[in-house]
Design a protein around this motif. Sequence first.
Motif, PDB file in Angstrom:
ATOM      1  N   ASP A 188       0.868  -1.179   0.000  1.00  0.00           N
ATOM      2  CA  ASP A 188       0.000   0.000   0.000  1.00  0.00           C
ATOM      3  C   ASP A 188       0.906   1.230   0.000  1.00  0.00           C
ATOM      4  O   ASP A 188       1.922   1.249   0.683  1.00  0.00           O
ATOM      5  CB  ASP A 188      -0.906   0.009   1.244  1.00  0.00           C
ATOM      6  CG  ASP A 188      -2.090   0.962   1.090  1.00  0.00           C
ATOM      7  OD1 ASP A 188      -1.849   2.172   0.903  1.00  0.00           O
ATOM      8  OD2 ASP A 188      -3.233   0.493   1.151  1.00  0.00           O
ATOM      9  N   ASP A 189       0.532   2.259  -0.779  1.00  0.00           N
ATOM     10  CA  ASP A 189       1.414   3.428  -0.855  1.00  0.00           C
ATOM     11  C   ASP A 189       1.128   4.463   0.234  1.00  0.00           C
ATOM     12  O   ASP A 189       1.775   5.508   0.278  1.00  0.00           O
ATOM     13  CB  ASP A 189       1.349   4.082  -2.245  1.00  0.00           C
ATOM     14  CG  ASP A 189      -0.049   4.555  -2.614  1.00  0.00           C
ATOM     15  OD1 ASP A 189      -1.020   3.997  -2.061  1.00  0.00           O
ATOM     16  OD2 ASP A 189      -0.181   5.461  -3.463  1.00  0.00           O
ATOM     17  N   HIS A 190       0.157   4.177   1.119  1.00  0.00           N
ATOM     18  CA  HIS A 190      -0.101   5.071   2.253  1.00  0.00           C
ATOM     19  C   HIS A 190       0.554   4.490   3.508  1.00  0.00           C
ATOM     20  O   HIS A 190       0.084   3.467   4.021  1.00  0.00           O
ATOM     21  CB  HIS A 190      -1.605   5.236   2.488  1.00  0.00           C
ATOM     22  CG  HIS A 190      -2.297   5.921   1.346  1.00  0.00           C
ATOM     23  ND1 HIS A 190      -2.951   5.221   0.354  1.00  0.00           N
ATOM     24  CD2 HIS A 190      -2.389   7.242   1.028  1.00  0.00           C
ATOM     25  CE1 HIS A 190      -3.439   6.091  -0.525  1.00  0.00           C
ATOM     26  NE2 HIS A 190      -3.116   7.317  -0.146  1.00  0.00           N
ATOM     27  N   PRO A 191       1.619   5.112   4.020  1.00  0.00           N
ATOM     28  CA  PRO A 191       2.375   4.526   5.139  1.00  0.00           C
ATOM     29  C   PRO A 191       1.525   4.226   6.369  1.00  0.00           C
ATOM     30  O   PRO A 191       1.674   3.171   6.980  1.00  0.00           O
ATOM     31  CB  PRO A 191       3.434   5.597   5.457  1.00  0.00           C
ATOM     32  CG  PRO A 191       3.576   6.375   4.193  1.00  0.00           C
ATOM     33  CD  PRO A 191       2.229   6.365   3.535  1.00  0.00           C
ATOM     34  N   MET A 192       0.618   5.134   6.736  1.00  0.00           N
ATOM     35  CA  MET A 192      -0.188   4.907   7.949  1.00  0.00           C
ATOM     36  C   MET A 192      -1.096   3.691   7.775  1.00  0.00           C
ATOM     37  O   MET A 192      -1.236   2.864   8.682  1.00  0.00           O
ATOM     38  CB  MET A 192      -1.026   6.145   8.282  1.00  0.00           C
ATOM     39  CG  MET A 192      -0.209   7.271   8.902  1.00  0.00           C
ATOM     40  SD  MET A 192      -1.211   8.725   9.256  1.00  0.00           S
ATOM     41  CE  MET A 192      -2.353   8.075  10.467  1.00  0.00           C
TER      42      MET A 192
ATOM     43  N   THR B  97       5.123   0.485  -3.808  1.00  0.00           N
ATOM     44  CA  THR B  97       4.904   0.605  -5.260  1.00  0.00           C
ATOM     45  C   THR B  97       4.811  -0.782  -5.881  1.00  0.00           C
ATOM     46  O   THR B  97       5.214  -1.779  -5.274  1.00  0.00           O
ATOM     47  CB  THR B  97       6.072   1.347  -5.938  1.00  0.00           C
ATOM     48  OG1 THR B  97       7.238   0.502  -5.885  1.00  0.00           O
ATOM     49  CG2 THR B  97       6.368   2.678  -5.253  1.00  0.00           C
ATOM     50  N   GLY B  98       4.309  -0.810  -7.112  1.00  0.00           N
ATOM     51  CA  GLY B  98       4.218  -2.085  -7.821  1.00  0.00           C
ATOM     52  C   GLY B  98       5.579  -2.718  -8.026  1.00  0.00           C
ATOM     53  O   GLY B  98       5.750  -3.929  -7.867  1.00  0.00           O
TER      54      GLY B  98
ATOM     55  N   PRO C   2       1.520   3.223  -7.082  1.00  0.00           N
ATOM     56  CA  PRO C   2       2.383   3.638  -8.197  1.00  0.00           C
ATOM     57  C   PRO C   2       2.774   2.427  -9.043  1.00  0.00           C
ATOM     58  O   PRO C   2       2.948   1.329  -8.529  1.00  0.00           O
ATOM     59  CB  PRO C   2       3.598   4.247  -7.485  1.00  0.00           C
ATOM     60  CG  PRO C   2       3.058   4.709  -6.165  1.00  0.00           C
ATOM     61  CD  PRO C   2       2.023   3.706  -5.781  1.00  0.00           C
ATOM     62  N   GLU C   3       2.939   2.656 -10.321  1.00  0.00           N
ATOM     63  CA  GLU C   3       3.083   1.572 -11.290  1.00  0.00           C
ATOM     64  C   GLU C   3       4.234   0.619 -10.983  1.00  0.00           C
ATOM     65  O   GLU C   3       5.221   1.012 -10.379  1.00  0.00           O
ATOM     66  CB  GLU C   3       3.274   2.171 -12.687  1.00  0.00           C
ATOM     67  CG  GLU C   3       2.014   2.849 -13.181  1.00  0.00           C
ATOM     68  CD  GLU C   3       2.080   3.183 -14.661  1.00  0.00           C
ATOM     69  OE1 GLU C   3       3.186   3.261 -15.228  1.00  0.00           O
ATOM     70  OE2 GLU C   3       1.002   3.351 -15.239  1.00  0.00           O
ATOM     71  N   PRO C   4       4.061  -0.639 -11.457  1.00  0.00           N
ATOM     72  CA  PRO C   4       2.876  -1.171 -12.128  1.00  0.00           C
ATOM     73  C   PRO C   4       1.685  -1.287 -11.167  1.00  0.00           C
ATOM     74  O   PRO C   4       1.867  -1.381  -9.966  1.00  0.00           O
ATOM     75  CB  PRO C   4       3.320  -2.537 -12.640  1.00  0.00           C
ATOM     76  CG  PRO C   4       4.494  -2.911 -11.807  1.00  0.00           C
ATOM     77  CD  PRO C   4       5.143  -1.644 -11.392  1.00  0.00           C
ATOM     78  N   SER C   5       0.485  -1.299 -11.736  1.00  0.00           N
ATOM     79  CA  SER C   5      -0.745  -1.264 -10.937  1.00  0.00           C
ATOM     80  C   SER C   5      -0.940  -2.549 -10.140  1.00  0.00           C
ATOM     81  O   SER C   5      -0.272  -3.566 -10.373  1.00  0.00           O
ATOM     82  CB  SER C   5      -1.954  -1.086 -11.865  1.00  0.00           C
ATOM     83  OG  SER C   5      -2.163  -2.287 -12.602  1.00  0.00           O
TER      84      SER C   5
END
Length: 214
Positions: free
Chosen positions: A11-15, A37-38, A60-63
């Motif tokens: 997940d790109d959201h750290p929290m 990121t992917g 962030p890519e890849p999806s």
Amino acid sequence: MSDQIRVMVVDDHPMWRDAVERDLTAAGFVVVATAATGTEAINRFQATRPQVVVLDLQIPEPSGVEVTASVLATDPSSRVLILSASGEQDDVLAAVKAGATGYLVKSASGAELVAAVQRVAEGDSVFTPGLAALVLGEFRRMNEPSTPPGEKLTERETEILKMVAKGMSYKQIAERLVLSHRTVQNHVQNTLRKLQMHNRVELTRYAIEQGLDD
């Protein structure tokens, strides 16, 4: 949990990522890697080989969909559980077509997430309520009935296959038929062998093609 399940959280959201990792660790899972990121997800998956990947689609890519396909191409025995803010039909179907065996929206509770990771690890399919019918309906629309290869299924195997198609867990099937969990698993394994399939997702898809979920 005696046999600890190895999990990667993407997940790109750290929290959010930290919270999921904390919940899973507290429940007895072993979080072997996290990624934002992917690209990180694919690289760390190859390095750590988790049994279950808990994956956000919007990274962030890849999806997330591409990561799902890549992970399962690397190790078809792994399981991918999508944990996404989106319950949009296109997102759900894209993830399932790529091979995800579960899809939860982020409004799910910590307890629901823990239960979903456990079930996905055991080979079950898990979907947020309302999404299961959507996925089943789409597979029915996509696929024309096909003739199964190989041996004929027994009445009991067909009966269990119908329950699998309806999204019941092995535990629920065992309770309904007054069988042991192991016996249900053995029937499913025999059915997979006869139909020359590899996992419960393919089996569910086949059962829906045959109209066995009615």
